[in-house]
Motif scaffolding. Structure first.
Motif, PDB file in Angstrom:
ATOM      1  N   PHE A   1      48.864  77.931  72.751  1.00  0.00           N
ATOM      2  CA  PHE A   1      48.167  78.291  73.651  1.00  0.00           C
ATOM      3  C   PHE A   1      48.896  80.401  73.827  1.00  0.00           C
ATOM      4  CE2 PHE A   1      48.316  80.365  78.192  1.00  0.00           C
ATOM      5  CZ  PHE A   1      47.081  79.910  78.655  1.00  0.00           C
ATOM      6  N   ARG A   2      47.678  81.340  73.219  1.00  0.00           N
ATOM      7  CA  ARG A   2      48.306  82.121  72.591  1.00  0.00           C
ATOM      8  C   ARG A   2      48.702  83.339  74.136  1.00  0.00           C
ATOM      9  NH1 ARG A   2      44.016  83.203  67.514  1.00  0.00           N
ATOM     10  NH2 ARG A   2      45.160  81.620  66.083  1.00  0.00           N
ATOM     11  N   PRO A   3      48.234  83.662  74.763  1.00  0.00           N
ATOM     12  CA  PRO A   3      49.004  84.660  75.667  1.00  0.00           C
ATOM     13  C   PRO A   3      49.735  83.980  76.202  1.00  0.00           C
ATOM     14  CG  PRO A   3      46.760  83.579  76.575  1.00  0.00           C
ATOM     15  CD  PRO A   3      47.693  82.418  75.576  1.00  0.00           C
ATOM     16  N   PRO A   4      50.152  84.798  77.293  1.00  0.00           N
ATOM     17  CA  PRO A   4      51.401  84.219  77.409  1.00  0.00           C
ATOM     18  C   PRO A   4      51.612  83.127  78.515  1.00  0.00           C
ATOM     19  CG  PRO A   4      51.039  87.103  78.119  1.00  0.00           C
ATOM     20  CD  PRO A   4      49.828  86.057  77.290  1.00  0.00           C
ATOM     21  N   TRP A   5      52.834  82.366  78.137  1.00  0.00           N
ATOM     22  CA  TRP A   5      52.769  80.761  79.035  1.00  0.00           C
ATOM     23  C   TRP A   5      52.791  81.197  80.324  1.00  0.00           C
ATOM     24  CZ3 TRP A   5      55.761  82.280  74.937  1.00  0.00           C
ATOM     25  CH2 TRP A   5      57.290  82.344  75.227  1.00  0.00           C
ATOM     26  N   PHE A   6      53.005  80.716  80.959  1.00  0.00           N
ATOM     27  CA  PHE A   6      53.209  79.685  82.588  1.00  0.00           C
ATOM     28  C   PHE A   6      54.939  80.070  82.600  1.00  0.00           C
ATOM     29  CE2 PHE A   6      49.024  77.939  82.869  1.00  0.00           C
ATOM     30  CZ  PHE A   6      48.277  78.499  83.876  1.00  0.00           C
ATOM     31  N   HIS A   7      55.480  80.993  83.402  1.00  0.00           N
ATOM     32  CA  HIS A   7      57.119  80.811  83.021  1.00  0.00           C
ATOM     33  C   HIS A   7      57.485  81.331  84.655  1.00  0.00           C
ATOM     34  CE1 HIS A   7      55.691  84.754  82.347  1.00  0.00           C
ATOM     35  NE2 HIS A   7      56.471  85.163  82.725  1.00  0.00           N
ATOM     36  N   ARG A   8      59.388  81.004  84.158  1.00  0.00           N
ATOM     37  CA  ARG A   8      60.036  81.469  85.626  1.00  0.00           C
ATOM     38  C   ARG A   8      60.756  81.811  84.674  1.00  0.00           C
ATOM     39  NH1 ARG A   8      60.360  76.635  89.505  1.00  0.00           N
ATOM     40  NH2 ARG A   8      59.932  75.348  87.521  1.00  0.00           N
ATOM     41  N   ASN A   9      61.147  82.950  85.043  1.00  0.00           N
ATOM     42  CA  ASN A   9      63.317  83.256  84.672  1.00  0.00           C
ATOM     43  C   ASN A   9      63.317  83.647  86.213  1.00  0.00           C
ATOM     44  OD1 ASN A   9      61.648  85.811  84.786  1.00  0.00           O
ATOM     45  ND2 ASN A   9      61.433  86.181  82.078  1.00  0.00           N
ATOM     46  N   VAL A  10      65.363  84.716  84.824  1.00  0.00           N
ATOM     47  CA  VAL A  10      65.724  85.325  86.019  1.00  0.00           C
ATOM     48  C   VAL A  10      66.168  86.628  85.891  1.00  0.00           C
ATOM     49  CG1 VAL A  10      67.587  83.417  85.952  1.00  0.00           C
ATOM     50  CG2 VAL A  10      67.553  85.181  84.109  1.00  0.00           C
ATOM     51  N   MET A  11      64.453  86.916  84.974  1.00  0.00           N
ATOM     52  CA  MET A  11      64.306  88.516  85.593  1.00  0.00           C
ATOM     53  C   MET A  11      63.162  89.260  85.904  1.00  0.00           C
ATOM     54  SD  MET A  11      67.012  89.932  82.831  1.00  0.00           S
ATOM     55  CE  MET A  11      66.361  91.148  81.801  1.00  0.00           C
ATOM     56  N   SER A  12      63.428  90.292  86.279  1.00  0.00           N
ATOM     57  CA  SER A  12      62.127  90.498  87.422  1.00  0.00           C
ATOM     58  C   SER A  12      60.942  91.387  86.649  1.00  0.00           C
ATOM     59  CB  SER A  12      63.348  91.783  88.443  1.00  0.00           C
ATOM     60  OG  SER A  12      63.428  89.903  89.087  1.00  0.00           O
ATOM     61  N   GLU A  13      59.644  91.302  86.919  1.00  0.00           N
ATOM     62  CA  GLU A  13      58.901  92.518  86.026  1.00  0.00           C
ATOM     63  C   GLU A  13      58.068  93.425  86.821  1.00  0.00           C
ATOM     64  OE1 GLU A  13      56.462  89.252  83.915  1.00  0.00           O
ATOM     65  OE2 GLU A  13      58.701  87.834  83.067  1.00  0.00           O
ATOM     66  N   ALA A  14      58.381  94.173  86.270  1.00  0.00           N
ATOM     67  CA  ALA A  14      57.099  94.998  86.633  1.00  0.00           C
ATOM     68  C   ALA A  14      56.316  95.638  85.572  1.00  0.00           C
ATOM     69  CB  ALA A  14      58.480  96.837  87.580  1.00  0.00           C
ATOM     70  N   MET A  15      55.004  95.198  85.792  1.00  0.00           N
ATOM     71  CA  MET A  15      54.388  95.501  84.624  1.00  0.00           C
ATOM     72  C   MET A  15      53.326  96.738  84.585  1.00  0.00           C
ATOM     73  SD  MET A  15      51.938  92.692  82.499  1.00  0.00           S
ATOM     74  CE  MET A  15      53.368  92.278  81.356  1.00  0.00           C
ATOM     75  N   GLY A  16      53.000  97.774  84.184  1.00  0.00           N
ATOM     76  CA  GLY A  16      51.936  98.819  83.832  1.00  0.00           C
ATOM     77  C   GLY A  16      51.338  98.568  82.623  1.00  0.00           C
ATOM     78  N   LEU A  17      49.762  99.002  83.234  1.00  0.00           N
ATOM     79  CA  LEU A  17      48.517  99.249  82.149  1.00  0.00           C
ATOM     80  C   LEU A  17      48.146 100.665  81.975  1.00  0.00           C
ATOM     81  CD1 LEU A  17      46.530  97.832  80.789  1.00  0.00           C
ATOM     82  CD2 LEU A  17      45.600  97.523  82.554  1.00  0.00           C
ATOM     83  N   ILE A  18      48.108 100.832  80.463  1.00  0.00           N
ATOM     84  CA  ILE A  18      48.660 102.863  80.234  1.00  0.00           C
ATOM     85  C   ILE A  18      46.849 102.401  79.988  1.00  0.00           C
ATOM     86  CG2 ILE A  18      48.998 104.445  78.832  1.00  0.00           C
ATOM     87  CD1 ILE A  18      51.445 103.002  77.877  1.00  0.00           C
ATOM     88  N   TYR A  19      46.465 101.614  79.399  1.00  0.00           N
ATOM     89  CA  TYR A  19      44.777 101.610  79.071  1.00  0.00           C
ATOM     90  C   TYR A  19      44.544 100.139  78.725  1.00  0.00           C
ATOM     91  CZ  TYR A  19      45.869 102.311  74.432  1.00  0.00           C
ATOM     92  OH  TYR A  19      46.854 102.007  72.497  1.00  0.00           O
ATOM     93  N   GLY A  20      43.352  99.679  78.402  1.00  0.00           N
ATOM     94  CA  GLY A  20      43.048  98.743  77.802  1.00  0.00           C
ATOM     95  C   GLY A  20      42.912  97.379  79.487  1.00  0.00           C
ATOM     96  N   ALA A  21      42.854  96.143  78.601  1.00  0.00           N
ATOM     97  CA  ALA A  21      42.772  95.307  79.214  1.00  0.00           C
ATOM     98  C   ALA A  21      43.735  94.152  79.202  1.00  0.00           C
ATOM     99  CB  ALA A  21      41.694  94.396  79.502  1.00  0.00           C
ATOM    100  N   TYR A  22      44.725  94.010  79.913  1.00  0.00           N
ATOM    101  CA  TYR A  22      46.051  92.864  79.587  1.00  0.00           C
ATOM    102  C   TYR A  22      45.197  91.663  79.839  1.00  0.00           C
ATOM    103  CZ  TYR A  22      50.263  90.855  79.681  1.00  0.00           C
ATOM    104  OH  TYR A  22      50.997  89.811  79.488  1.00  0.00           O
TER     105      TYR A  22
END
Length: 427
Positions: A324-345
């Motif tokens: 399964f090539r996209p990021p898998w379903f997950h939970r973890n002990v880090m906190s993630e702030a994500m941004g997008l500069i261009y295109g699609a994720y």
């Protein structure tokens, strides 16, 4: 003084550069009488006694000492910059934002800054904050300096021309700039510019160890560019806005503080072209943890646990079989702030726009939405290239808290991205 815009390559190297021949002393850092009546000043980005490989400092030879300034008073111009986080308790919900349409208008880089997420207090010397900016005018006879942390600036649209005490940087979308803690700078724009800023209050960002990867891969030290010496000889009033202990302060000088004629050391601004990142991935099955995309890291006092990681998801090949090539379903002990500069994720079908932001705090379940999951589950697995995209993540071991500005503008239905998954059918 030269108008040439030139750079020196290499991450963390010891550089020496002078804009006027003979301004840089040889063989000593603080001679009794520096050339041309300049003032010798050391700028330290680490404690004096840390191990040599951790020591960050530069010697500056300037026209006036930094100590020459009048008392600071409160600055109220940037009302959404570092306002403190929301006072109400934060529900453990996933959050996502469209690019805010009401960022300050007719503002420069400082007054157009809006804080979205933060954790820890700057005086703890730990944690990170995430800001958005909208700059439609250049900073005029004013500079900014952040005593709370270093600033990683990520343009999303519009070129930034950044004049610093060490030299000048042109930074376009697709590149990033880092301004170290305590360095004064001015941002000029042509037209409107928008983007992100990660403010790191902890240990300075550095290249991650490569471990079994070996000596090559990810970000290469030679691709980081540091400016050569450049200075302003301007005897005119210049406002200095300083961020200190989470608040903004102002004073006025009778000259430009960008008057460093020569400098040497390893504590300096730099820029990096994100397209030079050498992505590493699997060529058999499964794919590595997202830490394999780490460009820069700020360690915490716990080995292996980052105060802040700057991670990018650039164009890359996907070749793993039965995976399964996209990021898998997950939970973890880090906190993630994500941004997008261009295109699609690739893990979100819609709703995540360039200039937007998302937050998945520690132990919140997340991963692809239904449409992305179904598409990836049914895809013919052959080599495929993800193109035309650049997403990033500022990951931290400390939970993020949104500001009230951010909470008021969060997408109301983001959690619905994970509804509609069919139940597994057991025999």
């Amino acid at each position: 003084m030269t108008d040439a815009l030139r750079y020196m390559s290499g991450f963390g190297g010891h550089f020496e550069t002078e804009a006027v021949e003979g301004a840089l002393p040889k063989g000593r850092n603080s001679p009794q009488r520096p050339a041309y009546g300049l003032y010798a000043e050391q700028l330290s980005g680490s404690p004096f006694t840390v191990p040599r490989h951790e020591n960050r400092r530069s010697w500056l030879y300037r026209m006036r000492p930094t100590a020459d300034h009048r008392p600071f008073t409160r600055y109220d111009g940037a009302k959404l910059f570092a306002p403190g986080t929301a006072k109400e308790s934060l529900a453990p919900n996933r959050l996502r934002w469209d690019p805010p349409c009401d960022l300050p208008a007719n503002a420069d880089f400082v007054d157009g800054m809006v804080t979205m997420l933060a954790n820890r207090r700057p005086e703890d010397l730990e944690g990170v904050a995430v800001h958005l900016y909208r700059a439609s005018i250049s900073m005029d006879r004013r500079v900014f300096v952040d005593a709370d942390g270093e600033l990683l600036i990520l343009p999303q649209s519009g070129m930034l021309m950044i004049a610093t005490e060490f030299g000048r940087l042109d930074v376009a979308p697709g590149s990033v700039a880092l301004i170290p803690r305590g360095v004064k700078f001015r941002v000029e724009v042509e037209g409107e510019s928008r983007g992100y800023v990660a403010e790191n209050h902890g240990l300075p960002l550095r290249l991650p160890d490569l471990g079994p990867i070996g000596s090559n891969g990810l970000a290469n030290p030679r691709d980081f560019e540091t400016p050569v010496a450049w200075f302003e000889d301007i005897d005119d009033s210049t406002e200095v806005i300083q961020k200190s202990l989470g608040s903004l302060w102002t004073t006025t000088l009778d000259h430009s503080p960008l008057d460093v004629v020569a400098w040497h050391g390893n504590f300096a601004p730099y820029r990096y072209d994100l397209s030079r990142f050498n992505t590493i991935g699997s060529i058999s099955f499964d794919h590595p943890d997202p830490s394999i995309f780490t460009l820069l890291t700020s360690p915490s006092d716990v080995p292996g646990r980052a105060n802040a990681d700057f991670v990018i998801f650039p164009p890359r090949w996907m070749v793993a079989e039965d995976t399964f090539r996209p990021p898998w379903f997950h939970r973890n002990v880090m906190s993630e702030a994500m941004g997008l500069i261009y295109g699609a994720y690739d893990a979100k079908a819609e709703g995540f726009q360039p200039g937007g932001l998302s937050l998945h705090n520690l132990m919140s379940g997340h991963g692809p939405d239904v449409e992305s999951w179904r598409k990836a589950s049914e895809a013919e697995l052959k080599p495929a290239k993800i193109e035309g995209t650049m997403a990033f993540m500022v990951e931290t071991c400390w939970p993020y808290l949104p500001t009230q500005f951010a909470l008021d503008r969060a997408q109301p239905d983001y959690d619905n991205a994970w509804t509609g998954f069919p139940k597994a059918k057991l025999p």
